[in-house]
Design an enzyme around this catalytic site. Structure first.
Site, PDB file in Angstrom:
ATOM      1  N   GLY A  77      31.601  29.071  -7.437  1.00 58.82           N
ATOM      2  CA  GLY A  77      32.123  27.732  -7.616  1.00 58.82           C
ATOM      3  C   GLY A  77      32.085  26.884  -6.367  1.00 58.82           C
ATOM      4  N   GLY A 139      33.456  14.749 -15.802  1.00 61.19           N
ATOM      5  CA  GLY A 139      34.896  14.733 -15.589  1.00 61.19           C
ATOM      6  C   GLY A 139      35.380  13.300 -15.484  1.00 61.19           C
ATOM      7  N   ASN A 169      33.738  11.389 -12.348  1.00 61.39           N
ATOM      8  CA  ASN A 169      33.670  12.057 -11.059  1.00 61.39           C
ATOM      9  C   ASN A 169      32.214  12.364 -10.722  1.00 61.39           C
ATOM     10  OD1 ASN A 169      34.147  13.627  -8.774  1.00 61.39           O
ATOM     11  ND2 ASN A 169      34.589  15.477  -9.971  1.00 61.39           N
ATOM     12  N   HIS A 362     -24.100   4.795   0.391  1.00 58.93           N
ATOM     13  CA  HIS A 362     -24.054   5.481  -0.892  1.00 58.93           C
ATOM     14  C   HIS A 362     -24.628   6.886  -0.789  1.00 58.93           C
ATOM     15  CE1 HIS A 362     -26.849   1.847  -1.104  1.00 58.93           C
ATOM     16  NE2 HIS A 362     -27.520   2.769  -0.460  1.00 58.93           N
ATOM     17  N   SER A 404     -33.464   7.164   4.086  1.00 60.45           N
ATOM     18  CA  SER A 404     -32.911   7.730   2.855  1.00 60.45           C
ATOM     19  C   SER A 404     -33.421   9.145   2.597  1.00 60.45           C
ATOM     20  CB  SER A 404     -33.282   6.844   1.670  1.00 60.45           C
ATOM     21  OG  SER A 404     -32.662   5.583   1.787  1.00 60.45           O
ATOM     22  N   ALA A 422     -37.543   8.435   6.331  1.00 60.77           N
ATOM     23  CA  ALA A 422     -36.996   8.791   5.023  1.00 60.77           C
ATOM     24  C   ALA A 422     -37.575  10.114   4.543  1.00 60.77           C
ATOM     25  CB  ALA A 422     -37.303   7.691   4.016  1.00 60.77           C
ATOM     26  N   ARG A 439     -41.419  15.752   7.357  1.00 59.59           N
ATOM     27  CA  ARG A 439     -41.759  15.931   5.945  1.00 59.59           C
ATOM     28  C   ARG A 439     -43.258  16.213   5.837  1.00 59.59           C
ATOM     29  NH1 ARG A 439     -40.863   9.860   5.713  1.00 59.59           N
ATOM     30  NH2 ARG A 439     -42.957   8.929   5.621  1.00 59.59           N
TER      31      ARG A 439
END
Length: 459
Positions: A77, A139, A169, A362, A404, A422, A439
Site C-alpha cells: 500500500g 475517492g 482525490n 536522386h 551518373s 558516367a 568502364r
C-alpha cells in the site's frame, strides 16, 4: 522551512501487461517518472526520495544521481511505501510532497501552488483534488459547511449522497513532515485490501483536531493516473496537445496539430512551418523558417534555419542552414550536411559529412564518406563502403563531378576538381583535376541486331 518529496514508483503495473515497470512507460519521449520528477523540481525539494520495487534497477537507472532511493520489497500500500522513506526523512522539519510516479500530466506550477497553499493555510496535511462530472471510481472529498476537509471516502464506501460529490482525490498530498511519520505509526491494515493506506493519516489528523485542507486543480487532466494502455494513450494525447500549443504560442505554424507528434524536449524556433504527420523526437532542434512537410520523421537531430525537409527521415544528424532534403530521402546517424546542400529523392546518406552546396539529386547512396563543397553526384551513384566484413571510407574533394550510375569502391579518394565519367567503377584514387573513366569501351557491330528474334525481320 525545507520542502521534501516522495515519489512512489514501486508498482509493477499489472494492467499494463508489460515487463517494463509502469512508471518507465514513455509519454512524449520520456518516461512518466521523468515527467513527475521534472514537475517536482518546481518546489525545489531539499531531498527527493523515490520508492522503488519491481525491477528497481531499471527505475534507478533513469534517475541515477538525481534522487535518493528506497526499496519497497512488498507491495503493501501507499502508506507502507511512504514508511520506507523513514530512515531518510523522519525527524526533519519541513513540508513533504507525496506523489505517484504514474501521473505524468501534473505540472510544476500546480505542485508549487499546492505547497504554497499548504503553507499559507498552515495545514498539517493538504490534499490535491480535482473536480469532474464523472467521479465514479475515485475517492470523494467530504467537506463540512465551512469547506474544511472531513475525510476521503472511497467509491465502495460512499453513501448515495457522497457519490454525488464531484471533488475527487488525486492521490497527491503535502504533509507536515514530522507529523506525517508520527501518524504513520498509527495506521493499520484493517481494510479489505489488507494494506496500509496513506489516506488513513488524514483521518488521524482530523481525530486530533489538526487542520486538513484541499487544493483543487484548475485542469482535471493533470490528475490522470496511468494504470493501463488506454490511460497511457490518453496521457500521450493530452501531453502532445500541450506541447503543440506551446510551440504555436511561440510562433510555430501547424497545418494539423492533432496529427503532429513532437516530444517534450524538442526545440523549435519561430516561423517554422509543420505539415501534418510530422514526427519530431528526442533532442531534436529546428531552426527558424524551416519547412517540414507531410511525413517527415526526425530523431535527435539538429536542423538549421531555412531548410526544407520533404517527406524524409533524419536520424542523429546535423543539417545546416538552407539545406533541402527529399522527398523520400534518409539521413542516417552520424551524418552532417553543410549549408545549401541538396539531398534529393531516394538518396541515402549514412555516417558521412557533406560540404556546402553539394548536390545528390536522386537515387544515390553516400556511406562513410567525407565529401567536400560544390560536389555533384549524378543519379545512381553508389559509394561502396562494405566488403562483407569491414567498412571503408571514401574521401571526395571540392568541386568534384561524379557522373551518373558510377560506383566508387572504398577506400578511395577523389581529388579536388576531378571528374568521374558516367557509368564508371572507381577502385583507385583519382588525382586532383583528373578525369577518371572506369568502364568498358563501346563496340558497335553493324547489322548484328538483324539476327536477333526481336528484330522486325524475324517476326
Amino acid at each position: 522551512m525545507s520542502n521534501f518529496a516522495i515519489i512512489l514508483a514501486a508498482g509493477k503495473g499489472t494492467r499494463m501487461k508489460s515487463d517494463l515497470p509502469k512508471v518507465l512507460h514513455k509519454v512524449a519521449g520520456i518516461s512518466m517518472l521523468e515527467h513527475v520528477f521534472r514537475s517536482v523540481g518546481a518546489i525545489q525539494p531539499e531531498k527527493t526520495v523515490t520508492v522503488v520495487g519491481h525491477k528497481a534497477e531499471l527505475v534507478e537507472e533513469v534517475l541515477a544521481g538525481q534522487t535518493e532511493f528506497v526499496t519497497q520489497s512488498e507491495q503493501l500500500g501507499t502508506g507502507h511505501a511512504v514508511m520506507m522513506t523513514e530512515p531518510i526523512l523522519e525527524g526533519l522539519s519541513g513540508h513533504t510532497l507525496v506523489i505517484a510516479g504514474d501521473t505524468p500530466l501534473i505540472t510544476g506550477e500546480s505542485l508549487k501552488n499546492l505547497i504554497d497553499f499548504h503553507i499559507n493555510h498552515k495545514n498539517v496535511a493538504t490534499i490535491l483534488t480535482a473536480e469532474t462530472d464523472n467521479p465514479f471510481g475515485y475517492g470523494r472529498i467530504v467537506r463540512n459547511d465551512n469547506a474544511e476537509v472531513l475525510r476521503i471516502v472511497e467509491q465502495k464506501d460512499a453513501t448515495d449522497f457522497e457519490k454525488q460529490i464531484k471533488e475527487i482525490n488525486t492521490g497527491t498530498y503535502v504533509f507536515d513532515n514530522e507529523r506525517l511519520f508520527e501518524a504513520l505509526k498509527n495506521i493499520n491494515t484493517n481494510n479489505a485490501q489488507g494494506e496500509y493506506y496513506i489516506t488513513d493519516v488524514i483521518g488521524i489528523f482530523r481525530e486530533t483536531g489538526e487542520k486538513v485542507g484541499a487544493y483543487t486543480l484548475k485542469d482535471f487532466d493533470e490528475s490522470l493516473g496511468v494504470n493501463d494502455r488506454v490511460a497511457l494513450a490518453t496521457a500521450e494525447s493530452v501531453m502532445r496537445r500541450r506541447i503543440n500549443h506551446k510551440h504555436m504560442v511561440n510562433g510555430v505554424s501547424f497545418v494539423n496539430p492533432e496529427a503532429t507528434y513532437i516530444d517534450i524536449d524538442v526545440e523549435i524556433a519561430p516561423e517554422v512551418q509543420i505539415e501534418a504527420n510530422v514526427t519530431l523526437k528526442g533532442q531534436t532542434k529546428i531552426g527558424a523558417e524551416t519547412v517540414l512537410t507531410n511525413g517527415t520523421y526526425v530523431v535527435d537531430s539538429t536542423i538549421g534555419a531555412g531548410a526544407v525537409i520533404t517527406n524524409s527521415m533524419i536520424e542523429e544528424s546535423s543539417v545546416a542552414d538552407g539545406v533541402t532534403v527529399g522527398p523520400y530521402a534518409h539521413i542516417r546517424p552520424n551524418s552532417s550536411l553543410g549549408a545549401q546542400v541538396h539531398i534529393g529523392n531516394f538518396v541515402e546518406v549514412k555516417g558521412s559529412s557533406i560540404g556546402e552546396n553539394t548536390k545528390a539529386g536522386h537515387l544515390t547512396y553516400i556511406g562513410n564518406c567525407e565529401v567536400g563543397s560544390n560536389v555533384n553526384f549524378g543519379a545512381g551513384t553508389i559509394t561502396v563502403n562494405y566488403d562483407g566484413k569491414n567498412k571503408y571510407k571514401t574521401v571526395i574533394g571540392d568541386n568534384v563531378f561524379v557522373g551518373s550510375n558510377s560506383t566508387i569502391i572504398a577506400p578511395v579518394e577523389l581529388g579536388d576538381n576531378s571528374l568521374v565519367g558516367a557509368g564508371s567503377t572507381i577502385t583507385k584514387d583519382v588525382p586532383a583535376d583528373a578525369i577518371a573513366i572506369g568502364r568498358g569501351r563501346q563496340i558497335n557491330k553493324d547489322e548484328y541486331a538483324t539476327r536477333l528474334p526481336h528484330h522486325p525481320k524475324n517476326q
